[in-house]
Scaffold this motif. Structure first.
Motif, mmCIF file in Angstrom:
data_model
loop_
_atom_site.group_PDB
_atom_site.id
_atom_site.type_symbol
_atom_site.label_atom_id
_atom_site.label_comp_id
_atom_site.label_asym_id
_atom_site.label_seq_id
_atom_site.Cartn_x
_atom_site.Cartn_y
_atom_site.Cartn_z
ATOM 1 N N SER A 17 -2.305 6.293 -6.446
ATOM 2 C CA SER A 17 -2.257 5.718 -4.710
ATOM 3 C C SER A 17 -3.340 6.529 -4.054
ATOM 4 O O SER A 17 -3.775 7.460 -4.085
ATOM 5 N N ARG A 19 -4.846 6.662 0.294
ATOM 6 C CA ARG A 19 -4.337 6.206 1.848
ATOM 7 C C ARG A 19 -5.853 6.370 2.663
ATOM 8 O O ARG A 19 -6.539 7.192 2.474
ATOM 9 N N SER A 21 -7.411 5.693 6.175
ATOM 10 C CA SER A 21 -7.135 6.048 7.804
ATOM 11 C C SER A 21 -8.479 5.499 8.779
ATOM 12 O O SER A 21 -9.733 5.633 8.082
ATOM 13 N N SER A 80 -3.754 3.087 9.485
ATOM 14 C CA SER A 80 -3.751 3.311 7.897
ATOM 15 C C SER A 80 -3.554 2.276 7.017
ATOM 16 O O SER A 80 -2.913 1.082 7.354
ATOM 17 N N ARG A 82 -2.071 2.313 3.155
ATOM 18 C CA ARG A 82 -1.356 2.927 2.144
ATOM 19 C C ARG A 82 -1.555 1.845 0.714
ATOM 20 O O ARG A 82 -0.966 0.916 0.861
ATOM 21 N N ASN A 84 -0.676 1.705 -3.080
ATOM 22 C CA ASN A 84 -0.231 2.093 -4.304
ATOM 23 C C ASN A 84 -0.437 1.003 -5.383
ATOM 24 O O ASN A 84 -0.853 0.127 -5.285
#
Length: 124
Positions: A17, A19, A21, A80, A82, A84
């Protein structure tokens, strides 16, 4: 003038994963829809995800549905992404963008302000 500054990204193994931003400043950026696009080597820039100014409308490209989540915090003027269950085919430079419109769009030409891009590399 709206400025878009990205952070995050990097190298991760398949299944991992990350992230991303994005901070938007200037103008009335909290009223703009925001989107994420990506561009892999030798390919055109493609839509990934978008969110309306109030977060009520969210769009995803089919290949990322169920794996990626876009969100925003208008108090902080941040968006953001995210990511996965990353796959090698997710490898690309990812761009955050702000649209002058408020509802969100899957088309890159609807976005007026772009971040600097950030590399995401997924190893197999």
């Amino acid at each position: 003038q709206v400025q878009v500054v990205q952070s995050g990204g990097g190298l991760v193994q398949a299944g991992g994963s990350l992230r991303l931003s994005c901070a938007a400043s200037g103008g009335t950026s909290s009223r703009y829809a925001m989107g994420w696009f990506r561009q892999a080597p030798g390919k055109e820039r493609e839509f990934v995800a978008a969110i309306s100014w109030n977060g009520f409308n969210i769009y995803y490209e089919d290949s990322v549905k169920g794996r990626f989540t876009i969100s925003r915090d208008n108090a902080e003027n941040t968006v953001s992404l995210r990511m996965n269950s990353l796959k090698p085919e997710d490898t690309a430079v990812y761009y955050c963008a702000a649209s002058r419109g408020s509802t969100g769009s899957v088309y890159h030409y609807d976005y007026a302000y772009w971040g600097q891009g950030t590399q995401v590399t997924v190893s197999s």
